[in-house]
Design an enzyme around this catalytic site. Structure first.
Site, PDB file in Angstrom:
ATOM      1  N   ARG A  60       0.282   7.815  -2.843  1.00 17.90           N
ATOM      2  CA  ARG A  60       0.648   8.761  -2.142  1.00 17.90           C
ATOM      3  C   ARG A  60       2.046   8.887  -2.350  1.00 17.90           C
ATOM      4  O   ARG A  60       2.686  10.126  -2.291  1.00 17.90           O
ATOM      5  CB  ARG A  60       0.354   8.427  -0.736  1.00 17.90           C
ATOM      6  CG  ARG A  60      -0.991   8.671  -0.322  1.00 17.90           C
ATOM      7  CD  ARG A  60      -1.229   7.929   1.310  1.00 17.90           C
ATOM      8  NE  ARG A  60      -1.320   6.400   1.131  1.00 17.90           N
ATOM      9  CZ  ARG A  60      -1.535   6.006   2.118  1.00 17.90           C
ATOM     10  NH1 ARG A  60      -1.433   6.310   3.483  1.00 17.90           N
ATOM     11  NH2 ARG A  60      -1.876   4.525   1.951  1.00 17.90           N
ATOM     12  N   TRP A  61       2.968   7.919  -2.668  1.00 16.08           N
ATOM     13  CA  TRP A  61       4.318   7.860  -2.870  1.00 16.08           C
ATOM     14  C   TRP A  61       4.813   8.829  -3.980  1.00 16.08           C
ATOM     15  O   TRP A  61       5.536   9.811  -4.120  1.00 16.08           O
ATOM     16  CB  TRP A  61       5.145   6.703  -3.000  1.00 16.08           C
ATOM     17  CG  TRP A  61       6.639   6.640  -3.379  1.00 16.08           C
ATOM     18  CD1 TRP A  61       7.502   6.326  -2.397  1.00 16.08           C
ATOM     19  CD2 TRP A  61       7.270   6.692  -4.714  1.00 16.08           C
ATOM     20  NE1 TRP A  61       8.604   6.576  -3.121  1.00 16.08           N
ATOM     21  CE2 TRP A  61       8.508   6.448  -4.554  1.00 16.08           C
ATOM     22  CE3 TRP A  61       6.726   6.929  -5.866  1.00 16.08           C
ATOM     23  CZ2 TRP A  61       9.439   6.665  -5.483  1.00 16.08           C
ATOM     24  CZ3 TRP A  61       7.695   6.825  -7.018  1.00 16.08           C
ATOM     25  CH2 TRP A  61       9.019   6.803  -6.841  1.00 16.08           C
ATOM     26  N   ARG A  75     -11.262   2.331  -9.033  1.00 15.60           N
ATOM     27  CA  ARG A  75     -10.315   3.425  -9.469  1.00 15.60           C
ATOM     28  C   ARG A  75     -10.382   4.046 -10.904  1.00 15.60           C
ATOM     29  O   ARG A  75     -10.804   3.264 -11.733  1.00 15.60           O
ATOM     30  CB  ARG A  75      -8.778   3.054  -9.257  1.00 15.60           C
ATOM     31  CG  ARG A  75      -8.498   2.623  -7.734  1.00 15.60           C
ATOM     32  CD  ARG A  75      -6.935   2.104  -7.421  1.00 15.60           C
ATOM     33  NE  ARG A  75      -6.916   1.983  -6.124  1.00 15.60           N
ATOM     34  CZ  ARG A  75      -5.799   1.723  -5.408  1.00 15.60           C
ATOM     35  NH1 ARG A  75      -4.785   1.738  -6.228  1.00 15.60           N
ATOM     36  NH2 ARG A  75      -5.637   1.469  -4.130  1.00 15.60           N
ATOM     37  N   GLU A  92       0.315 -12.551  13.206  1.00 16.07           N
ATOM     38  CA  GLU A  92       0.848 -11.341  13.995  1.00 16.07           C
ATOM     39  C   GLU A  92       0.731 -10.316  12.880  1.00 16.07           C
ATOM     40  O   GLU A  92       0.752 -10.545  11.733  1.00 16.07           O
ATOM     41  CB  GLU A  92       2.243 -11.714  14.469  1.00 16.07           C
ATOM     42  CG  GLU A  92       2.510 -12.737  15.664  1.00 16.07           C
ATOM     43  CD  GLU A  92       1.757 -12.067  16.834  1.00 16.07           C
ATOM     44  OE1 GLU A  92       1.702 -11.140  17.234  1.00 16.07           O
ATOM     45  OE2 GLU A  92       1.291 -13.082  17.643  1.00 16.07           O
ATOM     46  N   SER A 102      -7.133  -5.624  -5.526  1.00 16.00           N
ATOM     47  CA  SER A 102      -8.163  -6.034  -4.919  1.00 16.00           C
ATOM     48  C   SER A 102      -9.355  -6.113  -5.762  1.00 16.00           C
ATOM     49  O   SER A 102      -9.579  -5.372  -6.706  1.00 16.00           O
ATOM     50  CB  SER A 102      -8.231  -5.588  -3.891  1.00 16.00           C
ATOM     51  OG  SER A 102      -8.845  -4.035  -3.962  1.00 16.00           O
ATOM     52  N   HIS A 128       3.101   3.053  -9.021  1.00 21.65           N
ATOM     53  CA  HIS A 128       2.741   1.863  -9.303  1.00 21.65           C
ATOM     54  C   HIS A 128       4.070   1.029  -9.786  1.00 21.65           C
ATOM     55  O   HIS A 128       4.219  -0.198  -9.526  1.00 21.65           O
ATOM     56  CB  HIS A 128       1.557   1.554  -9.789  1.00 21.65           C
ATOM     57  CG  HIS A 128      -0.014   1.913  -9.238  1.00 21.65           C
ATOM     58  ND1 HIS A 128      -0.148   1.415  -8.283  1.00 21.65           N
ATOM     59  CD2 HIS A 128      -0.792   2.860  -9.871  1.00 21.65           C
ATOM     60  CE1 HIS A 128      -1.300   1.844  -7.879  1.00 21.65           C
ATOM     61  NE2 HIS A 128      -1.416   2.769  -8.630  1.00 21.65           N
ATOM     62  N   ASP A 172       0.694  -1.215  -0.085  1.00 22.38           N
ATOM     63  CA  ASP A 172      -0.067  -0.004   0.068  1.00 22.38           C
ATOM     64  C   ASP A 172       0.669   1.233   0.001  1.00 22.38           C
ATOM     65  O   ASP A 172       2.089   1.270   0.634  1.00 22.38           O
ATOM     66  CB  ASP A 172      -0.903   0.136   1.396  1.00 22.38           C
ATOM     67  CG  ASP A 172      -1.911   1.042   1.062  1.00 22.38           C
ATOM     68  OD1 ASP A 172      -2.127   1.401  -0.042  1.00 22.38           O
ATOM     69  OD2 ASP A 172      -2.495   1.401   2.287  1.00 22.38           O
ATOM     70  N   GLY A 173       0.319   2.465  -0.651  1.00 23.33           N
ATOM     71  CA  GLY A 173       1.008   3.627  -0.646  1.00 23.33           C
ATOM     72  C   GLY A 173       1.729   4.149  -1.861  1.00 23.33           C
ATOM     73  O   GLY A 173       2.323   5.176  -1.947  1.00 23.33           O
ATOM     74  N   ARG A 226       1.819  -4.355   6.853  1.00 22.19           N
ATOM     75  CA  ARG A 226       1.025  -3.524   6.073  1.00 22.19           C
ATOM     76  C   ARG A 226       1.831  -2.021   6.230  1.00 22.19           C
ATOM     77  O   ARG A 226       1.692  -1.362   7.145  1.00 22.19           O
ATOM     78  CB  ARG A 226      -0.440  -3.207   6.425  1.00 22.19           C
ATOM     79  CG  ARG A 226      -0.980  -2.024   5.654  1.00 22.19           C
ATOM     80  CD  ARG A 226      -2.393  -1.868   5.562  1.00 22.19           C
ATOM     81  NE  ARG A 226      -3.012  -1.095   4.615  1.00 22.19           N
ATOM     82  CZ  ARG A 226      -4.133  -0.983   3.984  1.00 22.19           C
ATOM     83  NH1 ARG A 226      -4.990  -2.006   4.478  1.00 22.19           N
ATOM     84  NH2 ARG A 226      -4.570  -0.228   3.156  1.00 22.19           N
ATOM     85  N   LEU A 246      11.163 -20.229  -2.453  1.00 21.75           N
ATOM     86  CA  LEU A 246       9.990 -19.397  -2.030  1.00 21.75           C
ATOM     87  C   LEU A 246       8.890 -19.615  -2.976  1.00 21.75           C
ATOM     88  O   LEU A 246       9.058 -19.665  -4.211  1.00 21.75           O
ATOM     89  CB  LEU A 246      10.385 -17.876  -2.141  1.00 21.75           C
ATOM     90  CG  LEU A 246       9.118 -16.812  -1.701  1.00 21.75           C
ATOM     91  CD1 LEU A 246       8.908 -16.994  -0.316  1.00 21.75           C
ATOM     92  CD2 LEU A 246       9.899 -15.496  -2.206  1.00 21.75           C
TER      93      LEU A 246
END
Length: 234
Positions: free
Chosen positions: A14-15, A61, A196, A55, A27, A10-11, A177, A120
């Site tokens: 704003r970045w 958007r 957690e 999402s 993005h 997220d962000g 997050r 991974l």
């Protein structure tokens, strides 16, 4: 080391705004940072990494922004052979049937090309929603009940867990997050019951491997009791 890390990337917007750039630039920067963090998780021994890329609500958007995100996804998928060489397995989770056909084909190829990887596993959540995922599982259960394969009186939590998108994987034990928001935003709703959480004001494109190290260090200092109590040794 957490076995399964979930990240809400997220962000980005704003970045870009802070730098007086179009949101699409954010993005692009976020996409590049995802590659950096994924490779780092592979090096340090994380088993699963699930990232929230797009999402089910993101379709709301502006069309220009959505189109730019889809084009970034196409570019990433065409370059995904780089991950194969690093022993990273790629999976895509979400309501994929609603994505453009060419993207679905690229996803299928990326999954096929990386299926033998033993490092991974990256789950990229695209057109994903946690509630939709649970609904998907419940519909599958309903079909099995209708066809006589399941007895509704004998249903367990495992019947849902076996039908969600991350079935057969360890449940996420750590959700991160960045960006200063303090909510789950419909991400891994079922799987994160005992996870957690770690929040940071750092915007996703600036979230570094050092930030990840700090998060993991905080995770390792927590006492995870899973509903029980800590028994002091005498």
């Amino acid at each position: 080391m957490p076995k399964h890390i979930g990240i809400i990337m997220d962000g980005n917007g704003r970045w870009a705004k802070k730098r007086m750039l179009p949101r699409t630039a954010g993005h692009v920067a976020g996409s590049e940072n995802f590659k950096t963090i994924a490779r780092y998780c592979n090096r340090i021994g994380v088993k699963y990494l699930t990232v929230y890329a797009f999402s089910t609500e993101n379709w709301k958007r502006p069309k220009e922004e959505v189109d730019a995100i889809m084009d970034l996804l196409r570019k990433y998928l065409k370059d995904s052979t780089n991950f194969k060489e690093e022993n990273i397995k790629l999976r895509f989770i979400g309501k994929l049937s609603e994505l453009p056909e060419d993207i679905r084909e690229l996803m299928a190829k990326a999954e096929e090309d990386s299926k033998e990887a033993t490092g991974l596993t990256v789950n990229m959540a695209v057109n994903y929603g946690g509630r939709e995922e649970i609904l998907h599982a419940v519909k599958s259960i309903g079909e099995d009940i209708k066809n006589g394969k399941l007895n509704p009186d004998e249903l367990t939590e495992d019947d849902i867990s076996e039908r969600i998108y991350t079935a057969l994987q360890d449940e996420p034990d750590f959700i991160i997050r960045p960006s200063g928001e303090y909510r789950l935003s419909n991400f891994l709703v079922w799987q994160s019951a005992y996870a957690e959480f770690w929040f940071s004001d750092v915007l996703w494109p600036d979230f570094s491997t050092k930030d990840l190290d700090r998060a993991i260090d905080a995770f390792n200092k927590r006492d995870r009791r899973f509903g029980g109590i800590k028994v002091e040794k005498i």
